[in-house]
Design a protein around this motif. Structure first.
Motif, mmCIF file in Angstrom:
data_model
loop_
_atom_site.group_PDB
_atom_site.id
_atom_site.type_symbol
_atom_site.label_atom_id
_atom_site.label_comp_id
_atom_site.label_asym_id
_atom_site.label_seq_id
_atom_site.Cartn_x
_atom_site.Cartn_y
_atom_site.Cartn_z
ATOM 1 N N LYS A 7 -44.314 60.453 -34.193
ATOM 2 C CA LYS A 7 -44.880 61.526 -33.373
ATOM 3 C C LYS A 7 -46.381 61.325 -33.180
ATOM 4 O O LYS A 7 -46.913 61.531 -32.092
ATOM 5 N N ILE A 8 -47.073 60.896 -34.206
ATOM 6 C CA ILE A 8 -48.515 60.629 -34.110
ATOM 7 C C ILE A 8 -48.772 59.485 -33.136
ATOM 8 O O ILE A 8 -49.688 59.552 -32.302
ATOM 9 N N LEU A 9 -47.949 58.431 -33.203
ATOM 10 C CA LEU A 9 -48.105 57.294 -32.288
ATOM 11 C C LEU A 9 -47.860 57.700 -30.840
ATOM 12 O O LEU A 9 -48.604 57.300 -29.948
ATOM 13 N N VAL A 10 -46.836 58.488 -30.588
ATOM 14 C CA VAL A 10 -46.539 58.945 -29.231
ATOM 15 C C VAL A 10 -47.676 59.796 -28.688
ATOM 16 O O VAL A 10 -48.085 59.639 -27.534
ATOM 17 N N ASN A 11 -48.214 60.686 -29.502
ATOM 18 C CA ASN A 11 -49.344 61.522 -29.064
ATOM 19 C C ASN A 11 -50.583 60.678 -28.773
ATOM 20 O O ASN A 11 -51.296 60.919 -27.790
ATOM 21 N N ALA A 12 -50.838 59.681 -29.600
ATOM 22 C CA ALA A 12 -52.007 58.819 -29.382
ATOM 23 C C ALA A 12 -51.849 58.012 -28.101
ATOM 24 O O ALA A 12 -52.794 57.891 -27.312
ATOM 25 N N LEU A 13 -50.658 57.466 -27.865
ATOM 26 C CA LEU A 13 -50.436 56.676 -26.652
ATOM 27 C C LEU A 13 -50.485 57.542 -25.395
ATOM 28 O O LEU A 13 -51.003 57.115 -24.371
ATOM 29 N N SER A 14 -49.974 58.753 -25.465
ATOM 30 C CA SER A 14 -50.018 59.617 -24.277
ATOM 31 C C SER A 14 -51.445 60.036 -23.960
ATOM 32 O O SER A 14 -51.824 60.127 -22.796
ATOM 33 N N SER A 15 -52.258 60.300 -24.981
ATOM 34 C CA SER A 15 -53.652 60.655 -24.708
ATOM 35 C C SER A 15 -54.423 59.443 -24.189
ATOM 36 O O SER A 15 -55.304 59.580 -23.336
ATOM 37 N N LEU A 16 -54.087 58.253 -24.663
ATOM 38 C CA LEU A 16 -54.714 57.031 -24.162
ATOM 39 C C LEU A 16 -54.351 56.806 -22.699
ATOM 40 O O LEU A 16 -55.209 56.464 -21.879
ATOM 41 N N ALA A 17 -53.082 57.013 -22.360
ATOM 42 C CA ALA A 17 -52.647 56.876 -20.968
ATOM 43 C C ALA A 17 -53.343 57.907 -20.097
ATOM 44 O O ALA A 17 -53.718 57.627 -18.955
ATOM 45 N N PHE A 18 -53.530 59.105 -20.601
ATOM 46 C CA PHE A 18 -54.218 60.162 -19.856
ATOM 47 C C PHE A 18 -55.667 59.768 -19.567
ATOM 48 O O PHE A 18 -56.202 60.068 -18.501
ATOM 49 N N LEU A 19 -56.301 59.065 -20.498
ATOM 50 C CA LEU A 19 -57.679 58.622 -20.309
ATOM 51 C C LEU A 19 -57.773 57.411 -19.378
ATOM 52 O O LEU A 19 -58.743 57.258 -18.644
ATOM 53 N N LEU A 20 -56.761 56.537 -19.403
ATOM 54 C CA LEU A 20 -56.801 55.333 -18.587
ATOM 55 C C LEU A 20 -56.374 55.564 -17.136
ATOM 56 O O LEU A 20 -56.688 54.753 -16.270
ATOM 57 N N LEU A 21 -55.677 56.639 -16.873
ATOM 58 C CA LEU A 21 -55.199 56.917 -15.523
ATOM 59 C C LEU A 21 -56.338 57.023 -14.501
ATOM 60 O O LEU A 21 -56.251 56.406 -13.437
ATOM 61 N N PRO A 22 -57.432 57.752 -14.780
ATOM 62 C CA PRO A 22 -58.536 57.769 -13.803
ATOM 63 C C PRO A 22 -59.176 56.394 -13.594
ATOM 64 O O PRO A 22 -59.552 56.052 -12.472
ATOM 65 N N LEU A 23 -59.271 55.595 -14.656
ATOM 66 C CA LEU A 23 -59.830 54.251 -14.508
ATOM 67 C C LEU A 23 -58.936 53.388 -13.626
ATOM 68 O O LEU A 23 -59.438 52.635 -12.782
ATOM 69 N N LEU A 24 -57.637 53.496 -13.795
ATOM 70 C CA LEU A 24 -56.693 52.760 -12.957
ATOM 71 C C LEU A 24 -56.807 53.205 -11.504
ATOM 72 O O LEU A 24 -56.784 52.381 -10.595
ATOM 73 N N TYR A 25 -56.952 54.503 -11.285
ATOM 74 C CA TYR A 25 -57.102 55.024 -9.920
ATOM 75 C C TYR A 25 -58.369 54.462 -9.259
ATOM 76 O O TYR A 25 -58.332 54.003 -8.118
ATOM 77 N N PHE A 26 -59.493 54.490 -9.967
ATOM 78 C CA PHE A 26 -60.746 53.990 -9.397
ATOM 79 C C PHE A 26 -60.692 52.485 -9.156
ATOM 80 O O PHE A 26 -61.219 51.990 -8.164
ATOM 81 N N TYR A 27 -60.034 51.745 -10.043
ATOM 82 C CA TYR A 27 -59.896 50.301 -9.844
ATOM 83 C C TYR A 27 -59.059 50.009 -8.599
ATOM 84 O O TYR A 27 -59.414 49.159 -7.783
ATOM 85 N N ALA A 28 -57.940 50.725 -8.454
ATOM 86 C CA ALA A 28 -57.069 50.514 -7.293
ATOM 87 C C ALA A 28 -57.772 50.925 -6.003
ATOM 88 O O ALA A 28 -57.639 50.251 -4.981
#
Length: 131
Positions: A7-28
């Motif tokens: 559960k801790i790993l899933v929460n950490a990965l989802s928050s990481l994905a939430f942070l990387l999504l804007p960077l992916l949008y700006f790169y694209a």
């Protein structure tokens, strides 16, 4: 204990994905191909000679490749000689869909522009108005 760690790993990965999504949008959006970079005739020629096909369906020999290129050039010129229509639709500033309608061939071809390149995605047959 394993369930808590999972559960801790899933929460950490989802928050990481939430942070990387804007960077992916700006790169694209920064690497969106321009509308002027889409050359309909060149892309049609590539499709007609089968550049999008898997390696095992590509022409094998040198003569076969040259004949395939010649046939693609002739068929593209004939199909587009009476006109074609290009529509480009922008999607959220990160992708573009280009549709090339070739009435003589009775087909519409589609490409997606993303990450500084145009990728062929498919075609469909046009319905005639006489049906």
């Amino acid at each position: 204990l394993a369930l808590v760690v999972l559960k801790i790993l899933v929460n950490a990965l989802s928050s990481l994905a939430f942070l990387l999504l804007p960077l992916l949008y700006f790169y694209a959006s920064a690497n969106l191909p321009s509308i002027e970079s889409f050359d309909a005739k060149k892309e049609l020629k590539r499709v007609m000679r089968g550049a999008h096909l898997p390696e095992e369906q590509q022409p094998k020999g040198w003569v076969e490749q040259k004949l395939n290129r010649l046939a693609a050039s002739i068929s593209t010129e004939l199909a587009t000689s009476l006109g074609y229509e290009v529509r480009v639709t922008d999607y959220l500033g990160v992708a573009r869909l280009s549709a090339v309608k070739v009435p003589v061939a009775g087909r519409e071809f589609y490409w997606i522009g993303i990450m500084n390149r145009w990728q062929y995605i498919g075609q469909r047959e046009l319905r005639s108005n006489n049906d």
